[in-house]
Design a protein around this motif. Structure first.
Motif, PDB file in Angstrom:
ATOM      1  N   ASP A 120      40.498 -18.203  12.448  1.00 44.87           N
ATOM      2  CA  ASP A 120      41.588 -17.394  11.883  1.00 44.87           C
ATOM      3  C   ASP A 120      42.874 -17.675  12.636  1.00 44.87           C
ATOM      4  O   ASP A 120      43.206 -16.985  13.577  1.00 44.87           O
ATOM      5  CB  ASP A 120      41.195 -15.919  11.980  1.00 44.87           C
ATOM      6  CG  ASP A 120      42.193 -14.986  11.348  1.00 44.87           C
ATOM      7  OD1 ASP A 120      43.097 -15.458  10.642  1.00 44.87           O
ATOM      8  OD2 ASP A 120      42.086 -13.761  11.576  1.00 44.87           O
ATOM      9  N   GLU A 154      51.669 -13.736  10.492  1.00 41.05           N
ATOM     10  CA  GLU A 154      50.704 -13.135   9.554  1.00 41.05           C
ATOM     11  C   GLU A 154      49.973 -11.977  10.190  1.00 41.05           C
ATOM     12  O   GLU A 154      49.742 -10.931   9.571  1.00 41.05           O
ATOM     13  CB  GLU A 154      49.709 -14.206   9.082  1.00 41.05           C
ATOM     14  CG  GLU A 154      48.900 -13.787   7.850  1.00 41.05           C
ATOM     15  CD  GLU A 154      47.632 -13.004   8.172  1.00 41.05           C
ATOM     16  OE1 GLU A 154      47.034 -12.451   7.239  1.00 41.05           O
ATOM     17  OE2 GLU A 154      47.225 -12.934   9.354  1.00 41.05           O
ATOM     18  N   ASP A 181      42.051 -18.980   4.505  1.00 46.37           N
ATOM     19  CA  ASP A 181      42.158 -17.970   5.568  1.00 46.37           C
ATOM     20  C   ASP A 181      41.174 -16.836   5.301  1.00 46.37           C
ATOM     21  O   ASP A 181      41.402 -15.703   5.693  1.00 46.37           O
ATOM     22  CB  ASP A 181      43.601 -17.445   5.624  1.00 46.37           C
ATOM     23  CG  ASP A 181      43.874 -16.601   6.862  1.00 46.37           C
ATOM     24  OD1 ASP A 181      43.132 -16.744   7.856  1.00 46.37           O
ATOM     25  OD2 ASP A 181      44.826 -15.798   6.828  1.00 46.37           O
ATOM     26  N   THR A 182      40.102 -17.174   4.586  1.00 46.12           N
ATOM     27  CA  THR A 182      39.092 -16.159   4.270  1.00 46.12           C
ATOM     28  C   THR A 182      37.721 -16.706   4.677  1.00 46.12           C
ATOM     29  O   THR A 182      37.603 -17.842   5.136  1.00 46.12           O
ATOM     30  CB  THR A 182      39.096 -15.833   2.765  1.00 46.12           C
ATOM     31  OG1 THR A 182      39.071 -17.052   2.032  1.00 46.12           O
ATOM     32  CG2 THR A 182      40.330 -15.029   2.373  1.00 46.12           C
ATOM     33  N   ALA A 183      36.708 -15.880   4.468  1.00 47.48           N
ATOM     34  CA  ALA A 183      35.355 -16.259   4.879  1.00 47.48           C
ATOM     35  C   ALA A 183      34.524 -16.648   3.660  1.00 47.48           C
ATOM     36  O   ALA A 183      34.773 -16.196   2.548  1.00 47.48           O
ATOM     37  CB  ALA A 183      34.702 -15.099   5.610  1.00 47.48           C
ATOM     38  N   LEU A 199      47.114  -3.070   3.397  1.00 50.37           N
ATOM     39  CA  LEU A 199      47.030  -2.367   4.669  1.00 50.37           C
ATOM     40  C   LEU A 199      48.244  -1.465   4.863  1.00 50.37           C
ATOM     41  O   LEU A 199      49.359  -1.819   4.461  1.00 50.37           O
ATOM     42  CB  LEU A 199      46.997  -3.403   5.801  1.00 50.37           C
ATOM     43  CG  LEU A 199      46.747  -2.891   7.202  1.00 50.37           C
ATOM     44  CD1 LEU A 199      45.295  -2.454   7.364  1.00 50.37           C
ATOM     45  CD2 LEU A 199      47.055  -3.956   8.243  1.00 50.37           C
ATOM     46  N   GLY A 399      39.648  -7.877   4.091  1.00 50.34           N
ATOM     47  CA  GLY A 399      40.833  -8.102   4.916  1.00 50.34           C
ATOM     48  C   GLY A 399      42.089  -8.283   4.072  1.00 50.34           C
ATOM     49  O   GLY A 399      42.047  -8.198   2.836  1.00 50.34           O
ATOM     50  N   PRO A 402      49.097 -10.524   3.879  1.00 46.95           N
ATOM     51  CA  PRO A 402      50.200  -9.788   3.247  1.00 46.95           C
ATOM     52  C   PRO A 402      50.970 -10.560   2.176  1.00 46.95           C
ATOM     53  O   PRO A 402      51.333  -9.991   1.147  1.00 46.95           O
ATOM     54  CB  PRO A 402      51.109  -9.444   4.427  1.00 46.95           C
ATOM     55  CG  PRO A 402      50.205  -9.422   5.608  1.00 46.95           C
ATOM     56  CD  PRO A 402      49.131 -10.434   5.336  1.00 46.95           C
ATOM     57  N   ASN A 423      32.417 -14.312   8.301  1.00 47.22           N
ATOM     58  CA  ASN A 423      32.755 -13.035   8.935  1.00 47.22           C
ATOM     59  C   ASN A 423      32.073 -12.859  10.278  1.00 47.22           C
ATOM     60  O   ASN A 423      32.503 -12.055  11.106  1.00 47.22           O
ATOM     61  CB  ASN A 423      32.398 -11.864   8.007  1.00 47.22           C
ATOM     62  CG  ASN A 423      33.471 -11.673   6.945  1.00 47.22           C
ATOM     63  OD1 ASN A 423      34.643 -11.997   7.176  1.00 47.22           O
ATOM     64  ND2 ASN A 423      33.088 -11.184   5.790  1.00 47.22           N
TER      65      ASN A 423
HETATM   66  N1  BES Z   1      42.356 -14.156   8.004  1.00 50.54           N
HETATM   67  C1  BES Z   1      42.624 -12.768   7.974  1.00 50.54           C
HETATM   68  C2  BES Z   1      42.357 -12.132   6.629  1.00 50.54           C
HETATM   69  C3  BES Z   1      40.893 -11.901   6.413  1.00 50.54           C
HETATM   70  C4  BES Z   1      40.283 -10.873   7.095  1.00 50.54           C
HETATM   71  C5  BES Z   1      40.168 -12.700   5.609  1.00 50.54           C
HETATM   72  C6  BES Z   1      38.929 -10.667   6.948  1.00 50.54           C
HETATM   73  C7  BES Z   1      38.813 -12.513   5.476  1.00 50.54           C
HETATM   74  C8  BES Z   1      38.195 -11.505   6.149  1.00 50.54           C
HETATM   75  C9  BES Z   1      44.055 -12.521   8.357  1.00 50.54           C
HETATM   76  O1  BES Z   1      44.555 -13.402   9.303  1.00 50.54           O
HETATM   77  C10 BES Z   1      44.155 -11.156   8.956  1.00 50.54           C
HETATM   78  O2  BES Z   1      43.460 -10.834   9.877  1.00 50.54           O
HETATM   79  N2  BES Z   1      45.035 -10.388   8.416  1.00 50.54           N
HETATM   80  C11 BES Z   1      45.366  -9.121   8.936  1.00 50.54           C
HETATM   81  C12 BES Z   1      46.636  -8.744   8.248  1.00 50.54           C
HETATM   82  C13 BES Z   1      47.284  -7.508   8.736  1.00 50.54           C
HETATM   83  C14 BES Z   1      47.603  -7.568  10.179  1.00 50.54           C
HETATM   84  C15 BES Z   1      48.499  -7.196   7.917  1.00 50.54           C
HETATM   85  C16 BES Z   1      44.251  -8.128   8.668  1.00 50.54           C
HETATM   86  O3  BES Z   1      43.600  -8.169   7.619  1.00 50.54           O
HETATM   87  O4  BES Z   1      44.015  -7.281   9.543  1.00 50.54           O
END
Ligand code: BES
Ligand code: ZN
Length: 457
Positions: A120, A154, A181-183, A199, A399, A402, A423
């Motif tokens: 990530d 991000e 950027d996902t699983a 979020l 997750g 944004p 994950n």
């Molecule tokens: N790569 C993650 C998004 C993600 C999370 C994809 C879980 C798959 C599973 C991304 O970098 C992330 O962590 N985003 C933050 C965004 C937030 C801080 C606005 C998140 O989801 O906490």
């Protein structure tokens, strides 16, 4: 295409070593002490993109961390244009003592690379960078026009990228966005994500007496801010796990029976979850399965709380102040700003007499669903199936990323969420890692995806 795939086969060691260099930058976006490291990471990335032959590479300065942007538009106006988005910033590393190796000294063990950002998102960004390098190295023209947008904020909610995307809509115009950027749903199981939660992240501050007080001399008539904070937090959920903030669920429509059936057909049991996290029982809302709770329902969670005495032993004290960090995962059609208004009103209403409370909006993101009938998704489906030798699975994700909502609302294009992480790879926790097998397959899948976009878009 075949010569690009051959290049990847021949150069996989150097490709991996370059990723290790990328991982050495401590580009923690939330840490003000790392500002220079974040900027150096952006410059290094931009220089690498120049070196592999991208004709236009710009580092855009912002009020926060820089945005790296590159273009290769020689396929001409008739060819489709793909915008690749990713992030080079990472989460903080604490608690540091739980890491097996230095988080910024990447180490390979058991076919995995361990480092902050491995899955990530630096490892996944590198899949695209190296795939583009492979395509350019063949000397053949690129099959499509390509734009790369790699940001450094991000993990803190993309505060500067959002206005940047709105202000540069013409520059960023494209037929589709691709994000890795996902699983994946499980090892070796290629997965396409069609929904991300949003979020709303706030701090709740509670102030009480002007100074810390002796709890014997003053305890009784004094309203304790830490007790008050706990009662505020307790008032936000009922015993069953439902959020009790007025209006919180108003914009959450039930999902269709068809989608519910499809999601529940995936083999994500509570046993799998509980085994993964090491807990005896699941929490969350009654009446919803694990996948529904994870992907289709909003949440409210305390991320951290400070106040009072937390050292060794006992200290008899009434703290002067207390603070909690609270985040809510949002689902369509909840909106980040509206939810912050609702929680602010709720906190005002339930704050006990004698203390003063305040809600601070830290950052957030709106949830998004991407269309399932986009040609770009068919291109990804083909590329993944061809590479992994098994059909793709379609899922939502809990997750948030944004800017993806903006790609639909501001640029009006579909986003393909073609991730290669897992994950269980400890994103945001100690010993984050990335499977080198998925990295390797991701490279081939990405070359195939860009080629498939030529015919499918
Ligand atoms: N790569 C993650 C998004 C993600 C999370 C994809 C879980 C798959 C599973 C991304 O970098 C992330 O962590 N985003 C933050 C965004 C937030 C801080 C606005 C998140 O989801 O906490
Ligand atoms: Zn990420």
């Amino acid at each position: 295409m075949d010569s690009a795939l051959q290049f990847l086969e021949q150069h996989h060691v150097s490709t991996r070593d370059q990723l290790l260099d990328f991982l050495r930058f401590p580009s923690v976006s939330t840490d003000p002490d790392r500002t220079t490291d974040v900027a150096e990471c952006a410059e290094w990335l931009a220089n690498h993109l120049r070196r592999i032959g991208l004709p236009t590479v710009t580092v855009f300065q912002t009020d926060g961390h820089p945005i790296v942007y590159a273009e290769h538009l020689e396929a001409g106006p008739k060819a489709p244009t793909v915008l690749m988005y990713g992030h080079y910033d990472v989460q903080p590393v604490d608690p540091l003592h739980l890491w097996t190796n230095d988080p910024f000294e990447p180490t390979i063990r058991d076919g995995k690379v361990f480092a902050r950002g491995a899955t990530d998102d630096k490892g996944q960004v590198w899949i695209h960078v190296a795939a583009v390098e492979a395509m350019l190295s063949t000397g053949e023209p690129l099959p499509i026009n390509l734009k790369l947008l790699i940001e450094g904020e991000e993990e803190i909610g993309s505060p500067n990228l959002s206005p940047f995307v709105r202000n540069h809509a013409a520059m960023l115009a494209c037929d589709a966005v691709v994000v890795s950027d996902t699983a994946m749903f499980a090892p070796g199981q290629p997965s396409l994500v069609y929904g991300l939660r949003g979020l709303a992240y706030v701090e709740i501050h509670v102030d009480g007496p002007r100074r810390d007080l002796h709890s014997g001399s003053y305890g009784g008539p004094v309203a304790n801010p830490l007790n008050a904070l706990c009662s505020i937090i307790a008032s936000m959920k009922d015993e069953q796990g439902r959020v009790t903030i007025d209006g919180f669920y108003d914009d959450v429509p039930a999902i269709s029976d068809q989608e519910r059936t499809a999601l529940n057909a995936l083999d994500y049991t509570s046993e799998r979850l509980l085994h993964d996290i090491g807990q005896p029982d699941a929490g969350g809302e009654p009446g919803y399965s694990i996948v529904e709770r994870l992907w289709t329902r909003p949440t409210l969670d305390v991320n951290g709380i400070i106040g009072g005495f937390t050292g060794e032993g006992a200290k008899t004290v009434l703290p002067a102040k207390a603070m909690a960090k609270v985040s809510m995962r949002l689902v369509p059609d909840q909106k980040h700003h509206h939810i912050v208004e609702l929680i602010t009103r709720h906190v005002e209403r339930v704050t006990p007499a004698g203390v003063h409370s305040r809600v601070v909006d830290l950052h957030g993101a709106d949830p998004v669903l991407v269309p399932l009938d986009a040609p770009a998704l068919a291109a990804a489906d083909w590329a993944l199936r061809e590479t992994f030798g098994t059909p793709c699975l379609y899922q939502r994700e809990g997750g948030s990323i944004p800017v993806v909502e903006l790609f639909s609302s501001a640029l009006g294009v579909p986003t393909v969420l073609m991730g290669f992480g897992l994950n269980t790879e400890n994103a945001h926790s100690p010993d984050e890692h990335f499977s080198l097998d998925h990295f390797r397959k991701g490279l081939d899948a990405t070359v195939r995806f860009y080629h498939a976009m030529k015919t499918l878009a």
